[in-house]
Design an enzyme around this catalytic site. Structure first.
Site, PDB file in Angstrom:
ATOM      1  N   GLU A  69      39.671  32.421  37.230  1.00 27.98           N
ATOM      2  CA  GLU A  69      38.284  32.613  36.800  1.00 27.98           C
ATOM      3  C   GLU A  69      37.760  31.336  36.140  1.00 27.98           C
ATOM      4  O   GLU A  69      38.331  30.868  35.151  1.00 27.98           O
ATOM      5  CB  GLU A  69      38.217  33.794  35.835  1.00 27.98           C
ATOM      6  CG  GLU A  69      38.675  35.104  36.476  1.00 27.98           C
ATOM      7  CD  GLU A  69      39.005  36.182  35.460  1.00 27.98           C
ATOM      8  OE1 GLU A  69      38.739  35.970  34.255  1.00 27.98           O
ATOM      9  OE2 GLU A  69      39.539  37.228  35.862  1.00 27.98           O
TER      10      GLU A  69
ATOM     11  N   GLU B 136      41.858  40.329  37.529  1.00 27.04           N
ATOM     12  CA  GLU B 136      43.232  39.820  37.471  1.00 27.04           C
ATOM     13  C   GLU B 136      44.118  40.475  38.527  1.00 27.04           C
ATOM     14  O   GLU B 136      44.976  39.816  39.134  1.00 27.04           O
ATOM     15  CB  GLU B 136      43.812  40.022  36.068  1.00 27.04           C
ATOM     16  CG  GLU B 136      43.277  39.054  35.029  1.00 27.04           C
ATOM     17  CD  GLU B 136      41.844  39.343  34.613  1.00 27.04           C
ATOM     18  OE1 GLU B 136      41.177  38.426  34.082  1.00 27.04           O
ATOM     19  OE2 GLU B 136      41.394  40.499  34.800  1.00 27.04           O
TER      20      GLU B 136
ATOM     21  N   ASP C  73      45.719  35.244  27.441  1.00 23.89           N
ATOM     22  CA  ASP C  73      46.925  36.069  27.471  1.00 23.89           C
ATOM     23  C   ASP C  73      46.654  37.565  27.571  1.00 23.89           C
ATOM     24  O   ASP C  73      47.272  38.291  28.333  1.00 23.89           O
ATOM     25  CB  ASP C  73      47.780  35.785  26.224  1.00 23.89           C
ATOM     26  CG  ASP C  73      46.932  35.482  25.000  1.00 23.89           C
ATOM     27  OD1 ASP C  73      45.874  36.109  24.823  1.00 23.89           O
ATOM     28  OD2 ASP C  73      47.320  34.593  24.222  1.00 23.89           O
TER      29      ASP C  73
ATOM     30  N   HIS D  38      42.653  37.622  23.080  1.00 21.93           N
ATOM     31  CA  HIS D  38      42.535  36.173  23.225  1.00 21.93           C
ATOM     32  C   HIS D  38      43.636  35.445  22.464  1.00 21.93           C
ATOM     33  O   HIS D  38      43.660  34.209  22.446  1.00 21.93           O
ATOM     34  CB  HIS D  38      41.177  35.686  22.708  1.00 21.93           C
ATOM     35  CG  HIS D  38      40.005  36.237  23.450  1.00 21.93           C
ATOM     36  ND1 HIS D  38      39.567  37.526  23.296  1.00 21.93           N
ATOM     37  CD2 HIS D  38      39.185  35.677  24.372  1.00 21.93           C
ATOM     38  CE1 HIS D  38      38.521  37.741  24.072  1.00 21.93           C
ATOM     39  NE2 HIS D  38      38.269  36.625  24.738  1.00 21.93           N
TER      40      HIS D  38
END
Length: 336
Positions: free
Chosen positions: A29, A60, A84, A129
């Site tokens: 992305e 994802e 993450d 995040h």
């Protein structure tokens, strides 16, 4: 040697991999035109084109599934998980397909997929995040899980991951992206330290301190501070979380007799638990004390203003060293 930030070293490694093998494809992305949220892929689309550096939809599961199809067709996809905590929509694809297809096909199908994951806290961001999901994947047979800690390792390890026929979860410590270091861009893969081998960062005689990712630099600072107090700390950068280079850790613990493990992820079921159990089994007669873990707390990642209380820091790790040495300390009674 060239001085690069960790992010620029990753960029150089990706550029080299793209140039060396036309089957390497980057996907993620905003990695193309924007160059990624952290600008790790900056300039690569302009250099190699939109068919080699692909901006994907925000999915994802779709990104990982596409990578599986590309791997089937002989490509070496490198996918970026933007943060993450965004990896979980792709979790089923990773653990149920990517990790198992080689075994399921009796070796006839390879999955040379590299999954880049900026991980960990320390950047003032919120949950999703700033997470550390590495233990989920270390538990899954069929996946390699590695973490770089400095620019030199970042440059070489990402090239090694892409060249590997195994699927690799490649964790990048996002709060170290701007740390600078010397990188040998002329080095060959054949001459590099193998991706699965740990590094002894500092030598010591009293305590073995094992960590990876962003905390390697913190561990260096701990060794310096401990030395001022007369304690010699041997710091080991794990580098490979799965498989683990137990030979390096065992050799160190047999000399020092004491083990401290630190990571940002929570303690329950973490990488540190596996390391502590395995080293106790392998080195029981050499241990002078039970291994100590210094980790993030077992809570959802806290708001940015509280993350300094969550992340292991110099004082908390020094406290862990005091505990494994049986010494009184200022943080006695505080959960590490």
């Amino acid at each position: 040697m060239t001085t690069l930030t960790l992010a620029k070293a990753l960029n150089a490694g990706l550029r080299r991999a793209l140039a060396d093998d036309d089957k390497v494809v980057l996907m993620g992305e905003d990695i193309g035109t924007l160059g990624g949220v952290f600008r790790v892929t900056d300039g690569l689309k302009a250099e190699f084109g939109a068919k080699r550096v692909v901006d994907t939809p925000l999915s994802e599961a779709g990104i990982v599934g596409t990578a599986v199809g590309l791997a089937y067709r002989g490509f070496r996809p490198v996918i970026e998980i933007q943060f993450d905590g965004f990896i979980y929509p792709g979790f089923d694809q990773i653990v149920a397909q990517v990790a198992k297809l080689h075994y399921r096909s009796r070796g006839n199908v390879r999955m040379p997929i590299t999954i880049r994951v900026p991980f960990g806290g320390g950047i003032g961001a919120a949950e999703h995040h700033s997470e550390s999901p590495e233990a989920y994947f270390a538990h899954t047979a069929g996946l390699r899980v590695v973490a770089c800690s400095d620019p030199a390792d970042a440059y070489m390890m990402v090239r090694q991951a892409i060249a590997s026929d195994d699927p690799v979860l490649f964790f990048e410590p996002k709060r170290r992206y701007h740390v600078k270091g010397e990188v040998d861009e002329t080095a060959s893969l054949a001459d590099a330290r193998p991706m699965g081998v740990a590094t002894t960062v500092t030598t010591g005689t009293d305590v073995t301190l094992v960590t990876y990712g962003a905390l390697v630099q913190t561990a260096r600072d701990v060794a310096t501070a401990a030395a001022e107090d007369g304690v010699s700390v041997e710091v080991i950068d794990l580098r490979s979380i799965a498989p683990v280079d137990y030979a390096t850790i065992e050799a160190s613990v047999r000399r020092t007799g004491r083990l401290v493990i630190t990571h940002e992820a929570g303690q329950q079921g973490g990488v540190g638990a596996e390391l502590a159990a395995s080293i106790t089994e392998r080195c029981f007669e050499f241990l002078e004390a039970a291994p100590v873990r210094v980790t993030g707390h077992d809570i959802p990642y806290p708001p940015a203003k509280l993350e300094r209380h969550h992340l292991p820091d110099l004082d908390r790790i020094l406290d862990g060293i005091d505990r494994v040495l049986g010494r009184p300390n200022s943080l006695s009674g505080v959960e590490a």
